[in-house]
Motif scaffolding. Structure first.
Motif, short mmCIF file in Angstrom:
data_model
loop_
_atom_site.label_atom_id
_atom_site.label_comp_id
_atom_site.label_asym_id
_atom_site.label_seq_id
_atom_site.Cartn_x
_atom_site.Cartn_y
_atom_site.Cartn_z
N LYS A 233 46.06 27.22 -98.30
CA LYS A 233 47.54 27.39 -97.68
C LYS A 233 47.34 27.91 -96.70
N ASN A 234 47.25 29.73 -96.85
CA ASN A 234 47.53 30.06 -95.56
C ASN A 234 46.73 30.52 -93.95
N ALA A 235 45.26 29.64 -94.41
CA ALA A 235 44.88 28.88 -93.29
C ALA A 235 46.03 27.57 -92.65
N ASP A 237 49.02 27.14 -92.83
CA ASP A 237 50.34 28.38 -92.54
C ASP A 237 49.95 28.52 -90.79
N ALA A 238 48.96 29.42 -91.10
CA ALA A 238 48.39 29.81 -89.33
C ALA A 238 48.22 29.17 -87.98
N MET A 239 48.28 27.74 -88.39
CA MET A 239 47.76 26.96 -87.66
C MET A 239 48.56 25.55 -87.32
N SER A 268 37.05 29.72 -93.13
CA SER A 268 37.55 30.16 -91.41
C SER A 268 39.42 29.28 -90.79
N ASP A 269 39.75 29.91 -90.40
CA ASP A 269 40.80 28.53 -89.56
C ASP A 269 40.75 29.50 -87.85
N THR A 270 41.20 28.82 -87.28
CA THR A 270 41.66 28.74 -85.59
C THR A 270 42.86 29.38 -85.77
N GLY A 273 45.81 34.56 -86.73
CA GLY A 273 44.69 35.98 -86.95
C GLY A 273 45.66 36.97 -87.56
N MET A 274 45.72 38.16 -87.22
CA MET A 274 46.07 39.28 -88.05
C MET A 274 45.71 40.74 -87.25
N ASP A 275 46.27 41.58 -86.94
CA ASP A 275 46.47 42.90 -86.81
C ASP A 275 46.10 43.63 -87.68
N LYS A 281 47.86 45.04 -95.56
CA LYS A 281 49.00 44.96 -96.49
C LYS A 281 49.02 43.81 -97.36
N ILE A 282 47.77 42.70 -97.21
CA ILE A 282 47.68 41.53 -97.43
C ILE A 282 47.95 41.10 -98.60
N PHE A 283 47.21 41.87 -99.42
CA PHE A 283 47.00 42.12 -100.65
C PHE A 283 48.01 42.48 -101.34
N PHE A 286 53.96 40.46 -103.43
CA PHE A 286 54.90 40.49 -102.53
C PHE A 286 54.88 40.19 -100.42
N PHE A 287 53.99 41.33 -100.78
CA PHE A 287 54.12 40.86 -98.73
C PHE A 287 53.13 40.01 -98.63
N THR A 288 54.68 39.42 -96.90
CA THR A 288 54.45 38.43 -96.75
C THR A 288 55.49 38.62 -95.11
N THR A 289 54.48 37.77 -94.45
CA THR A 289 55.42 37.48 -93.15
C THR A 289 56.06 35.66 -93.23
N LYS A 290 56.14 35.55 -93.68
CA LYS A 290 56.65 34.20 -94.07
C LYS A 290 58.51 33.97 -94.31
N ASP A 291 59.23 33.08 -94.11
CA ASP A 291 60.43 33.21 -94.53
C ASP A 291 60.39 32.97 -95.86
N GLU A 294 58.69 29.91 -97.70
CA GLU A 294 57.93 29.98 -97.14
C GLU A 294 56.85 30.31 -98.40
N GLY A 295 57.13 31.63 -98.57
CA GLY A 295 56.17 32.63 -98.74
C GLY A 295 57.07 33.64 -100.07
N THR A 296 55.83 33.78 -101.17
CA THR A 296 56.59 34.38 -102.02
C THR A 296 55.40 36.10 -101.86
N GLY A 297 54.39 36.04 -101.47
CA GLY A 297 53.71 37.18 -101.17
C GLY A 297 53.16 37.14 -102.34
N LEU A 298 52.94 36.06 -103.33
CA LEU A 298 51.52 36.88 -104.26
C LEU A 298 51.01 35.79 -104.12
N GLY A 299 50.42 35.20 -103.06
CA GLY A 299 49.33 34.06 -103.32
C GLY A 299 48.00 34.94 -103.14
N LEU A 300 47.90 36.05 -102.50
CA LEU A 300 46.72 36.61 -102.03
C LEU A 300 46.33 37.78 -102.98
N SER A 301 47.01 38.27 -103.51
CA SER A 301 47.17 39.27 -104.52
C SER A 301 46.83 38.44 -105.96
N1 LIG Z 1 44.74 32.77 -92.54
C1 LIG Z 1 45.95 33.74 -92.48
N2 LIG Z 1 45.64 33.72 -91.15
C2 LIG Z 1 46.79 34.39 -90.17
N3 LIG Z 1 47.45 35.30 -91.70
C3 LIG Z 1 47.22 35.18 -92.93
C4 LIG Z 1 45.99 34.55 -93.24
N4 LIG Z 1 46.11 34.48 -94.35
C5 LIG Z 1 47.01 35.26 -95.08
N5 LIG Z 1 47.95 35.66 -94.05
C6 LIG Z 1 48.76 36.83 -93.62
O1 LIG Z 1 48.97 36.99 -95.56
C7 LIG Z 1 50.36 36.90 -95.72
C8 LIG Z 1 50.32 37.73 -97.02
O2 LIG Z 1 50.08 36.20 -97.76
P1 LIG Z 1 50.12 35.74 -99.75
O3 LIG Z 1 50.20 36.56 -100.37
O4 LIG Z 1 49.02 34.05 -99.65
O5 LIG Z 1 51.67 35.39 -99.46
P2 LIG Z 1 52.64 34.53 -98.98
O6 LIG Z 1 51.61 33.02 -98.18
O7 LIG Z 1 52.97 34.08 -99.65
O8 LIG Z 1 53.13 35.24 -97.08
C9 LIG Z 1 50.86 35.97 -95.36
O9 LIG Z 1 52.12 36.48 -95.33
C10 LIG Z 1 50.58 36.18 -93.48
O10 LIG Z 1 51.16 37.52 -92.80
#
Ligand SMILES: Nc1ncnc2c1ncn2[C@@H]1O[C@H](COP(=O)(O)OP(=O)(O)O)[C@@H](O)[C@H]1O
Ligand SMILES: [Mg+2]
Lengths: 337, 131
Positions: A233-235, A237-239, A268-270, A273-275, A281-283, A286-291, A294-301
């Motif tokens: 789902k993140n992949a 979103d990133a595309m 892998s996605d195209t 990306g992220m710096d 911080k992605i794990f 509550f960390f999210t860069t999304k609106d 769209e994001g809760t920031g709980l996915g990757l944790s």
């Molecule tokens: N495949 C990816 N490409 C770019 N950014 C990503 C990717 N996966 C995760 N991220 C970054 O990690 C953040 C945290 O992801 P996640 O914990 O799933 O929360 P959410 O998807 O709700 O924002 C995302 O907001 C995004 O900025």
């Protein structure tokens, strides 16, 4: 606390007295020595004698003692202020951890009840939606069929969000069972595909599949689905919801223990990306860069927790503007050992 | 062959009833809480071959209902449908000798496989469900 302060005060007073005593001894012995020296000179060379005053000696000794102690206290004060500042910072940090934990506890309590309500509310959508979708497919109304796909995908996403929150509060049932490793991975991956937007393509390759007969994975199926859905789902979103996600399944070993056989999944996605500032911080919960919507920031944790629960490892490589690869390793079991 | 469906949420009740129809079960009684269900069951217990019951309900919860049923019918298939799936709830359900449980929200395929599985362990083959 009071006793340590008392101890510290006593120590400081003892040091002060010690310093004063040493200075008194040094100064008075200097005067005595000087006195003797003068007398000796006076005796040998018949000089006019310079009388030494004891009061003057004491005055000098007190003066030096005063100056030395004052300097010392200024230094000690500085140290105290530094300690105080450190203590203050520590308290502030504790307080922020405390609020974070309280927040999580409140979220846990709230989510338990809310999840029940939400899952109930989703039952009609997910229970009958597929039926309607299939009916629409047969009746040939292609538009309506696609609308229904969207509706179902969205409901499945809502269910995933609830699961992520529940996962976070551990209000979840985990059943670890043994499966054929490649089979269960392919099955859960294809399930994840089924709830992706239709413009997203999964390109799955599993070169070691035949070789991996008799290789098993101890896992909870729902958790695997949750892991893959969150990452893909993140992949997606990133595309921006359109593109190909390359997935490869291979056999190998655990990265930090090369003698433990493992299955390796790389996704892998195209996308954007992220710096490094973000990857750090992605794990975090509550960390999210999304609106907000769209994001809760709980996915990757959640993913991290679930991967650890399976004794697995997760790592990633990401280049801004080029794409991201997540790599997962899970330890496998051969035959019936 | 009748099924007793106990569920307090009206929408979910109608949904699960339709889903059961779709998988070929026609004779479905519904109740909206555990107390009503118990009363119904006391009168019609010989009819009922499968109970599908929600967990969280006012008055009498699904698990309380299950415990009372189990006193007289230790073998009657009882499928608990629940949005709660934490470890403690599952253990409590197992302790009360639930036959199986299904987590909400479930799909038609989920329900069908569970019901088929439960009924394939019964002697009767009165129903139109193909295993
Ligand atoms: N495949 C990816 N490409 C770019 N950014 C990503 C990717 N996966 C995760 N991220 C970054 O990690 C953040 C945290 O992801 P996640 O914990 O799933 O929360 P959410 O998807 O709700 O924002 C995302 O907001 C995004 O900025
Ligand atoms: Mg996410």
């Amino acid at each position: 606390m009071a006793t340590t302060r008392q101890k510290r005060e006593n120590k400081e007073i003892a040091i002060d007295l010690g310093i004063a005593l040493v200075i008194l001894v040094v100064v008075s012995s200097y005067f005595i020595v000087h006195d003797v020296f003068e007398r000796w000179i006076a005796y040998t060379q018949q000089y006019e004698q310079w009388e030494l005053d004891e009061f003057f000696a004491i005055f000098v000794a007190l003066l030096i003692t005063g100056v030395v102690l004052a300097c010392r206290h200024i230094f000690v004060l500085g140290e105290l202020l530094r300690d105080l500042e450190a203590a203050h910072k520590h308290i502030a940090l504790q307080a922020s951890i405390q609020t974070q934990q309280e927040k999580l506890a409140a979220l846990g309590e709230l989510s338990g009840g809310m999840a029940h309500e939400m899952n109930n509310a989703l039952q009609p959508v997910l229970g009958l939606g597929e039926l309607v979708r299939d009916g629409l497919k047969e009746s040939g109304n292609q538009n309506h069929f696609e609308y229904m796909e969207l509706i179902l995908g969205s409901a499945a996403h809502a269910h995933l969000i609830i699961d992520n929150v529940l996962n976070f509060t551990r209000d979840k049932n985990i059943e670890m069972t043994r499966h054929d490793a490649f089979e269960i991975l392919l099955e859960t991956l294809s399930f994840s595909k089924s709830i992706m937007p239709t413009m997203i393509v999964f390109n799955i390759s599993s070169p070691d599949e035949n070789e991996a007969r008799g290789v098993f994975l101890e896992c909870d199926k729902t958790s695997l689905i949750q892991i893959f859905v969150n990452i893909t789902k993140n992949a997606a979103d990133a595309m921006d919801g359109e593109g190909t996600i390359d997935i490869s399944l291979t056999q190998g070993a655990m990265p930090h223990s090369p003698y433990t056989p493992a299955v390796c999944i790389s996704i892998s996605d195209t996308g954007c990306g992220m710096d490094e500032r973000i990857t750090k911080k992605i794990f975090d919960p509550f960390f999210t860069t999304k609106d907000m919507s769209e994001g809760t920031g709980l996915g990757l944790s959640s993913v991290l927790g679930l991967v650890k629960m399976h004794d697995g490892e997760i790592s990633l490589r990401s280049t801004p503007g080029v794409g991201t690869t997540f790599t997962l390793h899970f330890p496998t079991i051969r035959n019936n050992t | 062959m009748s099924v007793l469906l106990v569920e307090d949420d009206r929408n979910v009740r109608a949904t699960v009833k339709s889903m059961l129809r779709e998988i070929g079960l026609q004779d479905i009684y519904t109740c909206s809480n555990g107390a009503d269900a118990l009363r119904f069951f006391e009168e019609e217990s010989s009819e009922v071959r499968l109970i599908i019951c929600d967990w969280n309900m006012p008055q009498k919860t699904g698990i309380e209902f299950l415990r009372e049923i189990r006193q007289s019918h230790p073998e009657l298939p009882f499928l608990l449908i629940t949005a709660r799936a934490d470890q403690e709830s599952v253990i409590a359900a197992k302790d009360a000798h639930v036959t199986d449980y299904l987590r909400k929200p479930f799909t038609l395929a989920d329900l069908k496989s569970r019901v088929t599985h439960i009924l394939s362990h019964m002697d009767d083959d009165l129903i139109g469900v193909t295993p």
